[in-house]
Design an enzyme around this catalytic site. Structure first.
Site, PDB file in Angstrom:
ATOM      1  N   GLY A  47       5.571 -31.473 -13.870  1.00 20.20           N
ATOM      2  CA  GLY A  47       5.121 -30.408 -13.291  1.00 20.20           C
ATOM      3  C   GLY A  47       6.243 -30.335 -12.278  1.00 20.20           C
ATOM      4  N   GLN A  52       7.151 -27.111  -4.046  1.00 22.31           N
ATOM      5  CA  GLN A  52       8.534 -27.580  -4.294  1.00 22.31           C
ATOM      6  C   GLN A  52       9.649 -27.855  -3.815  1.00 22.31           C
ATOM      7  OE1 GLN A  52       5.955 -29.722  -7.506  1.00 22.31           O
ATOM      8  NE2 GLN A  52       7.172 -32.110  -6.240  1.00 22.31           N
ATOM      9  N   CYS A  92       6.668 -37.920  -8.541  1.00 20.78           N
ATOM     10  CA  CYS A  92       7.112 -36.795  -8.171  1.00 20.78           C
ATOM     11  C   CYS A  92       7.860 -36.433  -7.694  1.00 20.78           C
ATOM     12  CB  CYS A  92       5.693 -37.007  -6.847  1.00 20.78           C
ATOM     13  SG  CYS A  92       6.453 -35.046  -6.251  1.00 20.78           S
ATOM     14  N   LEU A  93       8.645 -35.712  -8.126  1.00 22.05           N
ATOM     15  CA  LEU A  93      10.276 -35.073  -7.928  1.00 22.05           C
ATOM     16  C   LEU A  93      10.799 -34.807  -6.539  1.00 22.05           C
ATOM     17  CD1 LEU A  93      10.641 -31.870 -10.718  1.00 22.05           C
ATOM     18  CD2 LEU A  93      10.827 -34.309 -10.891  1.00 22.05           C
ATOM     19  N   HIS A 134      -2.573 -32.495 -10.325  1.00 27.87           N
ATOM     20  CA  HIS A 134      -1.179 -33.095  -9.465  1.00 27.87           C
ATOM     21  C   HIS A 134      -0.437 -32.528  -8.373  1.00 27.87           C
ATOM     22  CE1 HIS A 134       2.647 -35.926  -8.803  1.00 27.87           C
ATOM     23  NE2 HIS A 134       3.181 -34.900  -7.748  1.00 27.87           N
ATOM     24  N   GLU A 135      -0.079 -31.064  -9.916  1.00 30.23           N
ATOM     25  CA  GLU A 135       0.013 -29.557  -9.680  1.00 30.23           C
ATOM     26  C   GLU A 135      -0.633 -28.907  -8.575  1.00 30.23           C
ATOM     27  OE1 GLU A 135       3.491 -29.687  -9.143  1.00 30.23           O
ATOM     28  OE2 GLU A 135       3.645 -31.670 -10.686  1.00 30.23           O
ATOM     29  N   HIS A 138      -0.467 -30.152  -4.309  1.00 26.93           N
ATOM     30  CA  HIS A 138       0.901 -29.473  -3.761  1.00 26.93           C
ATOM     31  C   HIS A 138       0.767 -28.354  -3.272  1.00 26.93           C
ATOM     32  CE1 HIS A 138       3.848 -32.157  -4.118  1.00 26.93           C
ATOM     33  NE2 HIS A 138       3.760 -31.934  -6.049  1.00 26.93           N
TER      34      HIS A 138
HETATM   35 ZN    ZN Z   1       4.404 -33.881  -7.560  1.00 21.67          ZN
END
Ligand code: ZN
Length: 173
Positions: A47, A52, A92-93, A134-135, A138
């Site tokens: 994701g 991000q 998480c990236l 999760h996204e 964000h």
């Molecule tokens: Zn993340």
């Protein structure tokens, strides 16, 4: 492959931004979404939210498998139903080397606009559903750091400190 976005890392303040709604879906937007998906796959992510990569847009790419072609682009996603609860490890990236067990709703029903401009619904109680939650966090400016237990924050203390130190150094460069 198109030019990739640069993925912002914690503690970049852009990660705390509440993303702006998208009003128009056109070819330029579709191209940027392609770029967002390519960036996610290049980093083996499941994701990636627009915020991000420093893009102020209510858009996220999710994939239950991480396989190119399996991604869904969510524009203006909204949670319309959720049920159950499950604790599961997440990464998480924007937080390389950080992992934590996060408790979230298990099943979700998400309404979103697709890149075809139509309204769609996605219902899932597996990894894909978790990715959506999760996204979508964000896009509200919330990272999984806010949902970690004190024990997980402590366990990740060194990795978080390293990210903070790295950010301090690059801002002078
Ligand atoms: Zn993340």
């Amino acid at each position: 492959m198109t030019d990739l976005f640069r993925v912002l890392r914690y503690p970049d303040p852009f990660l705390r931004r509440k993303a702006r709604r998208i009003e128009t879906i056109d070819d330029a937007l579709r191209a940027e979404c392609r770029r967002l998906a390519d960036t996610m796959f290049a980093h083996d992510g499941l994701g990636l939210a627009a915020t991000q990569v420093g893009w102020d847009a209510r858009i996220a790419i999710v994939s239950g498998t991480g396989k190119p072609g399996d991604e869904i682009c969510l524009v203006n996603p909204e949670l319309v139903d959720a049920w159950g609860s499950e604790a599961r490890e997440e990464g998480c990236l924007s937080f390389p080397s950080v992992a934590a067990v996060i408790t979230r709703r298990k099943g979700v029903k998400v309404r979103y606009t697709g890149l075809d401009g139509a309204q769609h619904e996605l219902e899932n109680d597996q990894l894909l559903g978790r990715c959506c939650l999760h996204e979508m966090d964000h896009l509200e400016g919330i990272t999984f750091l806010a949902k970690m237990t004190p024990a997980d924050k402590l366990a990740n203390r060194r990795a978080l400190r390293n990210l903070e130190d790295a950010a301090g150094q690059t801002s002078d460069a």
